[in-house]
Design a protein around this motif. Structure first.
Motif, PDB file in Angstrom:
ATOM      1  N   ALA A  62      49.263  11.241  47.962  1.00 30.38           N
ATOM      2  CA  ALA A  62      49.675  10.856  46.751  1.00 30.38           C
ATOM      3  C   ALA A  62      49.369  10.458  45.643  1.00 30.38           C
ATOM      4  O   ALA A  62      49.619  10.876  44.207  1.00 30.38           O
ATOM      5  N   LEU A  63      47.980   9.917  45.001  1.00 28.62           N
ATOM      6  CA  LEU A  63      48.226   9.242  43.836  1.00 28.62           C
ATOM      7  C   LEU A  63      47.239  11.115  43.994  1.00 28.62           C
ATOM      8  O   LEU A  63      47.068  11.234  42.869  1.00 28.62           O
ATOM      9  N   GLY A  64      46.684  12.167  44.407  1.00 29.02           N
ATOM     10  CA  GLY A  64      46.050  13.047  44.013  1.00 29.02           C
ATOM     11  C   GLY A  64      47.363  13.897  43.834  1.00 29.02           C
ATOM     12  O   GLY A  64      46.964  14.502  42.607  1.00 29.02           O
ATOM     13  N   LEU A  65      48.287  13.983  44.488  1.00 28.75           N
ATOM     14  CA  LEU A  65      49.269  14.692  43.512  1.00 28.75           C
ATOM     15  C   LEU A  65      50.440  14.459  42.478  1.00 28.75           C
ATOM     16  O   LEU A  65      50.927  15.227  42.400  1.00 28.75           O
ATOM     17  N   CYS A  66      50.176  12.986  42.828  1.00 26.36           N
ATOM     18  CA  CYS A  66      50.373  12.341  41.261  1.00 26.36           C
ATOM     19  C   CYS A  66      49.557  12.901  40.157  1.00 26.36           C
ATOM     20  O   CYS A  66      50.521  13.032  38.948  1.00 26.36           O
ATOM     21  N   VAL A  67      48.589  13.002  40.657  1.00 32.29           N
ATOM     22  CA  VAL A  67      47.397  13.090  39.294  1.00 32.29           C
ATOM     23  C   VAL A  67      47.542  14.950  38.479  1.00 32.29           C
ATOM     24  O   VAL A  67      47.632  15.292  37.805  1.00 32.29           O
ATOM     25  N   SER A  68      47.453  15.676  39.820  1.00 28.60           N
ATOM     26  CA  SER A  68      47.829  17.299  39.817  1.00 28.60           C
ATOM     27  C   SER A  68      49.157  17.677  39.016  1.00 28.60           C
ATOM     28  O   SER A  68      49.153  18.226  38.415  1.00 28.60           O
ATOM     29  N   ALA A  69      50.138  16.232  39.722  1.00 29.67           N
ATOM     30  CA  ALA A  69      52.228  16.788  39.182  1.00 29.67           C
ATOM     31  C   ALA A  69      51.517  16.255  37.413  1.00 29.67           C
ATOM     32  O   ALA A  69      52.464  17.450  36.138  1.00 29.67           O
ATOM     33  N   ARG A  70      50.346  15.846  36.688  1.00 27.67           N
ATOM     34  CA  ARG A  70      50.976  15.184  35.699  1.00 27.67           C
ATOM     35  C   ARG A  70      49.996  16.234  35.063  1.00 27.67           C
ATOM     36  O   ARG A  70      49.820  15.982  33.792  1.00 27.67           O
ATOM     37  N   SER A  71      48.648  16.768  35.611  1.00 27.25           N
ATOM     38  CA  SER A  71      47.490  17.603  34.660  1.00 27.25           C
ATOM     39  C   SER A  71      48.185  19.047  34.424  1.00 27.25           C
ATOM     40  O   SER A  71      48.890  19.324  35.332  1.00 27.25           O
ATOM     41  N   GLY A  72      48.074  19.191  33.577  1.00 20.80           N
ATOM     42  CA  GLY A  72      48.527  20.767  32.912  1.00 20.80           C
ATOM     43  C   GLY A  72      47.840  21.684  33.312  1.00 20.80           C
ATOM     44  O   GLY A  72      47.928  22.788  33.240  1.00 20.80           O
ATOM     45  N   THR A  73      46.265  21.703  33.810  1.00 19.34           N
ATOM     46  CA  THR A  73      45.878  22.505  34.283  1.00 19.34           C
ATOM     47  C   THR A  73      44.646  21.752  35.434  1.00 19.34           C
ATOM     48  O   THR A  73      44.901  21.109  35.766  1.00 19.34           O
ATOM     49  N   THR A  74      44.576  23.278  36.485  1.00 17.14           N
ATOM     50  CA  THR A  74      43.411  22.263  37.781  1.00 17.14           C
ATOM     51  C   THR A  74      41.588  22.363  36.879  1.00 17.14           C
ATOM     52  O   THR A  74      41.832  20.591  37.097  1.00 17.14           O
ATOM     53  N   GLU A  75      41.336  21.811  35.897  1.00 20.02           N
ATOM     54  CA  GLU A  75      40.394  21.840  35.118  1.00 20.02           C
ATOM     55  C   GLU A  75      40.414  20.415  34.307  1.00 20.02           C
ATOM     56  O   GLU A  75      39.839  19.605  34.676  1.00 20.02           O
ATOM     57  N   ALA A  76      42.115  19.793  33.830  1.00 19.26           N
ATOM     58  CA  ALA A  76      42.487  18.479  33.422  1.00 19.26           C
ATOM     59  C   ALA A  76      42.156  17.855  34.876  1.00 19.26           C
ATOM     60  O   ALA A  76      41.594  16.886  34.530  1.00 19.26           O
ATOM     61  N   ALA A  77      42.845  18.459  35.936  1.00 18.74           N
ATOM     62  CA  ALA A  77      43.180  17.293  37.028  1.00 18.74           C
ATOM     63  C   ALA A  77      41.286  16.870  37.680  1.00 18.74           C
ATOM     64  O   ALA A  77      41.590  16.143  38.360  1.00 18.74           O
ATOM     65  N   ILE A  78      40.881  17.774  37.615  1.00 15.76           N
ATOM     66  CA  ILE A  78      39.421  17.606  37.978  1.00 15.76           C
ATOM     67  C   ILE A  78      38.348  16.339  37.186  1.00 15.76           C
ATOM     68  O   ILE A  78      38.025  15.987  37.509  1.00 15.76           O
ATOM     69  N   ALA A  79      38.712  16.731  36.155  1.00 15.51           N
ATOM     70  CA  ALA A  79      38.012  16.115  35.274  1.00 15.51           C
ATOM     71  C   ALA A  79      38.601  14.599  35.125  1.00 15.51           C
ATOM     72  O   ALA A  79      38.048  13.815  35.013  1.00 15.51           O
ATOM     73  N   MET A  80      40.241  13.805  35.740  1.00 14.38           N
ATOM     74  CA  MET A  80      40.083  12.839  35.873  1.00 14.38           C
ATOM     75  C   MET A  80      39.792  12.519  36.735  1.00 14.38           C
ATOM     76  O   MET A  80      39.685  11.028  37.190  1.00 14.38           O
ATOM     77  N   LEU A  81      39.520  13.110  37.726  1.00 15.63           N
ATOM     78  CA  LEU A  81      38.965  12.769  39.452  1.00 15.63           C
ATOM     79  C   LEU A  81      38.475  11.320  39.205  1.00 15.63           C
ATOM     80  O   LEU A  81      38.228  10.876  40.111  1.00 15.63           O
ATOM     81  N   PRO A  82      37.008  11.590  38.739  1.00 20.86           N
ATOM     82  CA  PRO A  82      36.015  11.067  38.236  1.00 20.86           C
ATOM     83  C   PRO A  82      36.079   9.202  37.632  1.00 20.86           C
ATOM     84  O   PRO A  82      36.118   7.975  38.719  1.00 20.86           O
TER      85      PRO A  82
END
Length: 187
Positions: A62-82
């Motif tokens: 659910a946290l990952g889904l939330c990050v995905s929903a908030r991020s504008g692009t796939t790259e932004a979501a991946i950058a937030m991962l660490p």
């Protein structure tokens, strides 16, 4: 955006993503717990542990889904991962006991899902492990349970409390994902 173009409602979208992630979480939890039970000789109830691990993994999804929903692009979501994973790993209590962390880290750890999953798991296991003698003990009785190192008796929660907190986090992250998706529709 593709889903919205075909008139898929936000709750349906989040439910479908959660359903698929939930199925994968269950499979991963079964495999992980099966290996750990065999290799580490755990004594606790397998189904109880499975429920805890599964709920904790659902919160992570659910946290990952939330990050995905908030991020504008796939790259932004991946950058937030660490930025998300490092505190989840470091403040969970498995690497360094929470009661030995410097302030304010124990307070910050209260918002980390892995902390609640770890506490519930270690308390579950400590019910089935025999007490041991604490070598640091200077008073009687000197026996401690398996959870004492990470969660001393004077600073621990009940396993049900940990599970309820994880359930609340699951609801929170899914609600935030819905909110972020709604914000995207406005723009």
């Amino acid at each position: 955006q593709r889903e919205r173009m075909v008139s898929l409602k936000r709750p349906s979208y989040v439910f479908s993503k959660s359903f698929v992630a939930g199925a994968l979480c269950l499979l991963q939890s079964l495999v992980l717990l099966g290996i750990v039970f065999l290799m580490c000789n755990l004594k606790s109830n397998f189904l109880e542990c499975l429920g805890i691990v599964y709920l904790a993994s659902l919160v992570g999804a659910a946290l990952g889904l939330c990050v995905s929903a908030r991020s504008g692009t796939t790259e932004a979501a991946i950058a937030m991962l660490p930025l998300i994973l490092l505190p989840v790993i470091a403040l969970g209590g498995g690497i360094w006991p929470i009661n030995r962390m410097a302030e304010p880290l124990p307070q910050v750890a209260k918002v980390v899902p892995s902390r609640w999953g770890f506490e519930a798991m270690i308390l579950s296991e400590s019910k089935y492990q025999p007490n041991t003698v604490d070598p640091r003990c200077t008073t009687q009785p000197c026996e401690v349970d398996a959870a004492e190192r990470s969660f001393p008796l004077n600073n621990r929660n009940r396993p049900l409390t940990c599970v309820l907190i994880l359930g609340g986090m699951l609801v929170l992250w899914l609600s935030l994902a819905l909110t972020f998706l709604r914000m995207r529709d406005v723009h």
